[in-house]
Scaffold this motif. Sequence first.
Motif, short mmCIF file in Angstrom:
data_model
loop_
_atom_site.label_atom_id
_atom_site.label_comp_id
_atom_site.label_asym_id
_atom_site.label_seq_id
_atom_site.Cartn_x
_atom_site.Cartn_y
_atom_site.Cartn_z
N LYS A 161 0.87 -1.19 0.10
CA LYS A 161 -0.07 -0.05 0.13
C LYS A 161 0.94 1.18 0.03
CE LYS A 161 -3.08 2.53 3.13
NZ LYS A 161 -3.67 2.55 4.61
N VAL A 162 1.97 1.36 0.90
CA VAL A 162 2.69 2.50 0.92
C VAL A 162 3.65 2.63 -0.26
CG1 VAL A 162 4.70 3.62 2.26
CG2 VAL A 162 2.84 2.39 3.63
N ARG A 163 4.09 1.49 -0.81
CA ARG A 163 5.06 1.73 -2.05
C ARG A 163 4.00 2.29 -3.04
NH1 ARG A 163 8.43 -4.05 -1.68
NH2 ARG A 163 10.29 -2.90 -0.29
N SER A 164 2.78 1.94 -3.20
CA SER A 164 1.94 2.54 -4.31
C SER A 164 1.19 3.95 -4.06
CB SER A 164 0.73 1.49 -4.82
OG SER A 164 -0.10 1.27 -3.55
N ASP A 165 1.75 4.50 -2.77
CA ASP A 165 0.96 5.80 -2.42
C ASP A 165 1.34 6.98 -3.14
OD1 ASP A 165 -0.02 7.92 -1.07
OD2 ASP A 165 0.28 7.13 0.87
N PRO A 166 0.75 7.49 -4.03
CA PRO A 166 1.04 8.72 -4.80
C PRO A 166 1.50 9.85 -4.13
CG PRO A 166 -1.27 8.62 -4.76
CD PRO A 166 -1.07 7.30 -4.10
N ARG A 167 1.40 9.95 -2.66
CA ARG A 167 1.75 11.25 -1.89
C ARG A 167 3.28 11.08 -1.86
NH1 ARG A 167 -2.21 10.45 3.22
NH2 ARG A 167 -1.51 8.21 2.88
N LEU A 168 3.76 9.71 -1.79
CA LEU A 168 5.42 9.57 -1.62
C LEU A 168 6.05 9.05 -2.75
CD1 LEU A 168 5.05 8.39 2.21
CD2 LEU A 168 5.23 10.56 1.41
N ALA A 169 5.41 9.28 -4.05
CA ALA A 169 6.08 8.48 -5.10
C ALA A 169 7.01 9.40 -5.79
CB ALA A 169 4.86 8.14 -6.20
N ARG A 170 8.02 8.92 -6.22
CA ARG A 170 8.97 9.53 -6.99
C ARG A 170 8.35 10.41 -8.03
NH1 ARG A 170 14.25 5.63 -8.15
NH2 ARG A 170 14.18 4.30 -6.19
N SER A 171 9.20 11.47 -8.27
CA SER A 171 8.79 12.43 -9.20
C SER A 171 9.15 11.99 -10.68
CB SER A 171 9.20 13.89 -8.89
OG SER A 171 8.71 14.82 -10.09
N ALA A 172 8.60 11.93 -11.45
CA ALA A 172 8.91 11.72 -12.96
C ALA A 172 9.60 12.83 -13.52
CB ALA A 172 7.51 11.25 -13.70
N ALA A 173 9.13 14.02 -13.14
CA ALA A 173 10.02 15.15 -13.91
C ALA A 173 10.39 16.41 -12.57
CB ALA A 173 9.36 15.79 -14.91
N PRO A 174 11.10 15.95 -11.62
CA PRO A 174 11.27 17.11 -10.63
C PRO A 174 11.75 18.23 -11.34
CG PRO A 174 13.21 15.42 -10.70
CD PRO A 174 12.14 15.12 -11.70
N VAL A 175 11.98 19.52 -10.65
CA VAL A 175 12.43 20.83 -11.01
C VAL A 175 13.81 20.45 -11.33
CG1 VAL A 175 12.86 23.21 -10.79
CG2 VAL A 175 10.49 21.85 -9.93
N VAL A 176 14.62 20.14 -10.17
CA VAL A 176 16.10 19.91 -10.43
C VAL A 176 16.30 18.71 -9.48
CG1 VAL A 176 16.67 22.38 -10.70
CG2 VAL A 176 16.70 21.23 -8.44
N LYS A 177 17.50 18.23 -9.60
CA LYS A 177 17.82 17.20 -8.69
C LYS A 177 19.17 17.40 -7.84
CE LYS A 177 16.44 13.15 -11.56
NZ LYS A 177 16.70 11.83 -12.53
N ALA A 178 18.76 17.50 -6.50
CA ALA A 178 19.81 17.84 -5.45
C ALA A 178 20.88 16.63 -5.57
CB ALA A 178 19.12 17.96 -4.13
N ILE A 179 22.04 17.06 -5.23
CA ILE A 179 23.28 16.23 -5.04
C ILE A 179 23.54 15.91 -3.65
CG2 ILE A 179 23.85 16.23 -7.70
CD1 ILE A 179 26.16 17.96 -6.51
#
Length: 373
Positions: A13-31
């Motif tokens: 359930k948690v792995r499929s929760d859209p509230r915490l899903a990875r972003s397909a296109a984040p504004v930038v990627k912090a390093i």
Amino acid sequence: MNDNAVQSAIVDKVRSDPRLARSAAPVVKAIDLAHVRFSRADIARQSRFLADFGLRETGRAGEWTGFSGLGGYGPCYLLREGEDRFRGIALAVGSRADLETLAALPGASPIEPALGWPEGEQVRLTDPAGNAVHAVHGPHTAPALPRQSLSHNIDGELRRLNAMQRPPAQPATVLRIGHAVLGVVDFFAVVRWYIDHFGLIPSDIQTIGDGDPALVFMRCDRGDTPADHHTLVIAQNVVNGFSHCAFECLDIDDIAMGQEWLAAHGWKHAWGLGRHLLGSQIFDYWRDPAGDKVEHFIDSDKFTADRQVDVSPLTSGGLYQWGPAVPADFEKPKMSLGLLWRAWRNIRASKEMSFGRAKTLMQALKDPPRPWH
């Protein structure tokens, strides 16, 4: 349904929760995490503590004084005079083009010189909890030091014969800042902001009640390049605030001698030595003069981007594999009428927090961490 089946269902359930899903296109990627910022009423005392903790004063920029480890992105700790308050964090990004992208966002500052870092630039943002977040870019300094300060006769290999070794009596050797932990009222809104703006990836999610997420360890998305298990940790709370920041050291002897040094100079120990369960770091926590927690650590887990998120219940026992019991005051705030008023007001105003959820959060950490405690 047995306990294993229940937990398996919660994980799915948690792995499929859209509230915490990875972003397909984040504004930038912090390093990486670049620094934390604080104001203190007693600058001189805070500076003494930071020196005993292992940070070096490396310059001033206006009202700010920078303190550094041996590597990183400019100063890793920035301090100015004022009331005792947490003033924000900085995340390093990979290019000036990332700064230009962030500067174009509503409410963002233009690109400007980075605080205390002549070679760096920054853009100022604010997260949904009101935390000031600086995106910074500039040259990274890697510490040119051996990864082990002493030789050890272990693993069946004789490395030291007819000789003794004594680690020097001195502060721990801080290499860099590793992570920061924040408490927030509107948990999902804040986590979503960091995922969407900086591309952070959940490494571990911890749940309360019937499996609702309430804490997340997030790492930077470096693709196939390994990143620390967590750079930023967000935990739900009844008030927005700072939990702790952590600094990587050389090895366990370095941390232990740092503990001796800090204790000898009269500073307040918070918890440790021990080893975390999530992230696997060996840790030692101290309280600065204002009561905020700072951590020495070594030996973090490293993940690439393809590692999927793990899910577990939020408990005090889940904080560590071995070590002394978690002190009762470790995550407990100083109680006051002001704190209670802010908590009541936050709960009434929040779309995510409720009095029932607050009670469930407190209950999750209330049970003894080990059967013998």
